[in-house]
Design an enzyme around this catalytic site. Sequence first.
Site, PDB file in Angstrom:
ATOM      1  N   GLU A  50       1.431  -4.471  11.517  1.00 31.34           N
ATOM      2  CA  GLU A  50       0.736  -3.197  11.370  1.00 31.34           C
ATOM      3  C   GLU A  50       1.366  -2.166  12.295  1.00 31.34           C
ATOM      4  O   GLU A  50       1.468  -2.390  13.503  1.00 31.34           O
ATOM      5  CB  GLU A  50      -0.753  -3.354  11.702  1.00 31.34           C
ATOM      6  CG  GLU A  50      -1.520  -4.270  10.769  1.00 31.34           C
ATOM      7  CD  GLU A  50      -1.918  -3.586   9.480  1.00 31.34           C
ATOM      8  OE1 GLU A  50      -1.672  -2.364   9.359  1.00 31.34           O
ATOM      9  OE2 GLU A  50      -2.469  -4.263   8.601  1.00 31.34           O
ATOM     10  N   HIS A  58       0.861  -1.175   0.000  1.00 28.55           N
ATOM     11  CA  HIS A  58       0.000   0.000   0.000  1.00 28.55           C
ATOM     12  C   HIS A  58       0.903   1.232   0.000  1.00 28.55           C
ATOM     13  O   HIS A  58       1.610   1.483   0.981  1.00 28.55           O
ATOM     14  CB  HIS A  58      -0.921   0.002   1.223  1.00 28.55           C
ATOM     15  CG  HIS A  58      -1.900  -1.122   1.219  1.00 28.55           C
ATOM     16  ND1 HIS A  58      -2.369  -1.710   2.377  1.00 28.55           N
ATOM     17  CD2 HIS A  58      -2.504  -1.780   0.201  1.00 28.55           C
ATOM     18  CE1 HIS A  58      -3.209  -2.674   2.074  1.00 28.55           C
ATOM     19  NE2 HIS A  58      -3.307  -2.736   0.753  1.00 28.55           N
ATOM     20  N   HIS A  64       2.911  -3.210   7.098  1.00 28.94           N
ATOM     21  CA  HIS A  64       1.807  -2.314   6.748  1.00 28.94           C
ATOM     22  C   HIS A  64       1.755  -1.148   7.722  1.00 28.94           C
ATOM     23  O   HIS A  64       2.453  -1.124   8.734  1.00 28.94           O
ATOM     24  CB  HIS A  64       0.470  -3.063   6.780  1.00 28.94           C
ATOM     25  CG  HIS A  64       0.233  -3.949   5.600  1.00 28.94           C
ATOM     26  ND1 HIS A  64      -0.561  -3.587   4.536  1.00 28.94           N
ATOM     27  CD2 HIS A  64       0.702  -5.182   5.319  1.00 28.94           C
ATOM     28  CE1 HIS A  64      -0.577  -4.566   3.644  1.00 28.94           C
ATOM     29  NE2 HIS A  64       0.191  -5.548   4.097  1.00 28.94           N
ATOM     30  N   GLU A  93       1.263   3.843   3.004  1.00 25.57           N
ATOM     31  CA  GLU A  93       1.704   3.388   4.325  1.00 25.57           C
ATOM     32  C   GLU A  93       3.227   3.456   4.386  1.00 25.57           C
ATOM     33  O   GLU A  93       3.933   2.449   4.393  1.00 25.57           O
ATOM     34  CB  GLU A  93       1.172   1.979   4.584  1.00 25.57           C
ATOM     35  CG  GLU A  93      -0.344   1.925   4.596  1.00 25.57           C
ATOM     36  CD  GLU A  93      -0.899   0.519   4.618  1.00 25.57           C
ATOM     37  OE1 GLU A  93      -0.094  -0.436   4.631  1.00 25.57           O
ATOM     38  OE2 GLU A  93      -2.133   0.365   4.612  1.00 25.57           O
TER      39      GLU A  93
END
Length: 1006
Positions: free
Chosen positions: A540, A368, A464, A371
Amino acid sequence: MSEDSEEEDYSDRSISDDDDLDEDSFMKFVSDDIHPCTLLAADSIGDPFFPRTTQILLEYQLGRWVPRLRGPRDLYGVSSSGPLSPTRWPYHCEVIDEKVQHIEWTPFVPEPVYVPTGLEIEPVYPNSKEDTVVYLAEDDHLCKAYKEPCFVYSRVGGNRTSLKQPVDNCDNTLVFEARFESGNLQKVVKVADHEYELTVRPDLFTNKHTQWYYFQVTNTQAEIVYRFTIVNFTKPASLYNRGMKPLFYSEKEAKTHNIGWQRIGDQIKYYKNNLGQDGRHFFSLTWTFQFPHSQDTCYFAHCYPYTYSNLQEYLSGINSDPVRSKFCKIRVLCHTLARNMVYVLTITTPLKTSDSKRKAVILTARVHPGETNSSWIMKGFLDYILGDSSDARLLRDTFIFKVVPMLNPDGVIVGNYRCSLAGRDLNRNYTSLLKESFPSVWYTRNMINRLMEKREVILYCDLHGHSRKQNIFMYGCDGSSRSKTKGLYLQQRIFPLMLSKNCPNIFSFSACKFNVQKSKEGTGRVVMWKMGIRNSFTLEATFCGSTLGNKRGTHFGTKDLESMGYHFCDSLLDYCDPDRSKYYQCLKELEEMEKHLSSERVSDNTDTSLVEISLDVESSSRGSDSSESNDTQTYLLKVTSQARNKKKYLKTKRERNAILANCQNNMQEVYGKEHLLQRHDESNSDGNDPRIDAPDVYVAHCFRRPLPNQGVVKIPGQRFYPGKTWSSSQRMIKSLNKDHRTCILETCKNPIQEVQSRGINIHESCFKMAKCPMNKRPSHWIEKTRIPTESHHQLKSKAKRCSSFQSKRTGTNWTDDEKRIYRDKRIAQTQEILKYLLPIVESSQNRKSTQMNNLINPIANLQQHQLIPTACINRRRYSIPWTPTRNLPFKAQRNLMTDTSEWLQSVPLGSFESLLPLCNLQKKTKHFELWGKKAKDVQLATSQWEAVPLSSNMDASIIRGNSVLQPKEFTMRSSKQRIPYLTKTSKKPSESDGLLTFQLKIHRNS
């Protein structure tokens, strides 16, 4: 590991000297006055003169095709001697020539989050279209290009037309710019002297994913409060509501004070605005700020930028280092849609021979593009693993690391937040077979698949960023059943737990989740787990900061994110340490957590614990591979209510109560006022039973209608166990033939036992039950009174009337579920009856042989026999419950005393044939044994219980002296239960009596 060259390739010559020729070819491609195909591979031409190969390119020049060789493929991508590969943009994108660079800087103290004051305003601009537009990323000439349904082609530098200059009306107006790498800003409207409305651009070829912003501001004035409001966010929840501040960078501050990116802003507010269109709702972010310097060049960003050029410079530094380049090999995994390179790094100590024992570790990042925090974690990991520390060398000696630092360079270049130039989320397409549409994830999956064929992959982790939760955490996979693979269920949580112990101030284990949602089946984490990688995770990292330890209430800086890469390596060493003490310590802690939370059930499913429910809910596709939850305990309550709502609702409470009442009414109609016998362990108040090894014995007494000469006799050896409360209950006995219905016996609540010893009628009998201790010899007598019951035909008619599955009160028919519940209750009651019935043994001395014949003949016995046989039931506990059939007549084991001579004269072998139908009953749960035994072998109540082997055959044996007579049907010798010898008097029969005991025993098949 490089990309195949079977397709048409425009970009292989992108770093060669004839770059201008390459650009001219693209211009010819889009020109309308020349041939539409200016460059083809030789295998696409049908002329047999040209060989079928992909190494010859054909250019259309001056009306004819001109062949030339394709340039060599760039397998290495970066070179210490040559220039970096230039970034390629979609052909319609405007790009400024200025290259944006920032310095790295760490604040002296952690930057605190913003604390709302409650005085923040929510500006709304309903008439912003009438105000002055000071920046517009696309004009009418480019609107058509932006509305292309898909990506067409790319070129170095993007659009070659002259760039439109920003609007500069007066001296006090800020000048905005975002046409640089990773920049994102679509439109700026000046709504007041020092107030600006901003609109960020959605991902290319989509109309959503407006989260990432990164733009430049010039012509600043110091000591003036400016307000900036971004008005087209789409996420209802944001970390800006939890204290997150925008990032600010000043070039003058960087030059004078060596200060880089810092958190700024006052009056920060994230709220819903009134700009909803087509059913969509938008949200605004507003903040105020004073620039530190006048005439400064400043930048605002959502997170610390990390561009594709930054990655190339970093890889070029590794390649130029003579030490690091020995154990870090940089290759090109594939090319993207825009022909940008996707790099893959192989990090390990050089192998002298082919060593397949080394396990592999795979890390990927930046699928992504918005990010950017994932790239900073990747940078920290690479800095540590390529360092000269002893732990880094040990890791390189132990593992082979495959690293893909940027999976979506196209999206990073153009400033997308989530998608590639295909307009799709790559992290939902790992299962796709479209290599041309999603090349980076396709080749990554293929590379991992080929690697797994050679060696074990011990861990996969995809990095991420998260826009709604604090701290750093992990998502794992756990699709197996806990009951079957509990060890594996806990082992998948060990590495995240170790990570939380190594960095407790930034990593939250309680926020980790370990489930596989259907919407996440296309993610890299789930796909790699299904391919066989047990430890498959998504790491994350929040855009904001930490809520843990001494980092609580502060933002994460770049050094905090880089330190996560170091802690990742440290945890990997702990996880694979030959000394398994840390491993088993974490495993033990996980078991304790599970035990602690296993008692807290949040739904009717007893296999679901609170920790599992809290790990089950994940977010929609609008966020990262992440969750909509937060870190507060209220989230558990929210999830608990969601889990309860998942249960399928069947009936209302009133309906359930009505069903229960109907079942109870029907049972009362069948049984009258009687109730079942309570278990002795339920009536034990203290729960301490000194007779733990002694079996339970229940004695049932049969009575008849009172006769004129009937008397009361005492039964020796029966007394109540001290400390226990014994109750009597009516029992139901089925007849020996289908023609005879159930005899239901009334309840007696009187604890005193009395036995009617003389002529007893079986049609009007009543069972009384008492519990006898087996560990002590009884020393007194207990009397028991007789209570008459209803007649047989009255009970029979009552049972028939109540057998229907129709409620007499409501007048409605029962459903199938109600019928099933009713049948189950009836079966359970029958099991209780068969479990607790235990008749006694009466003396059959001086009985006639005709009476024995009547006993063997069931039908004649029911009608003629005047003396009821006292039956003995061997109460046995089975590991597997059994269910009696509805119409199977109840039979009890019986001990009958008669003279030996009378038995031999009156009982021929043919008499056993009347019992053979009982043996031939198919699919029955009870079988019978019939044998004879001398009365002298029957002992008192001190005998022990012996197991009787299960048998489906009937065996009969007549014991006389030392000889045994057996019929042909005898197949096995059954062990026998010795029953207390009870008579109508206290006289014990002598051994000279030579009485024969006739026994009929029931066997239950489990």
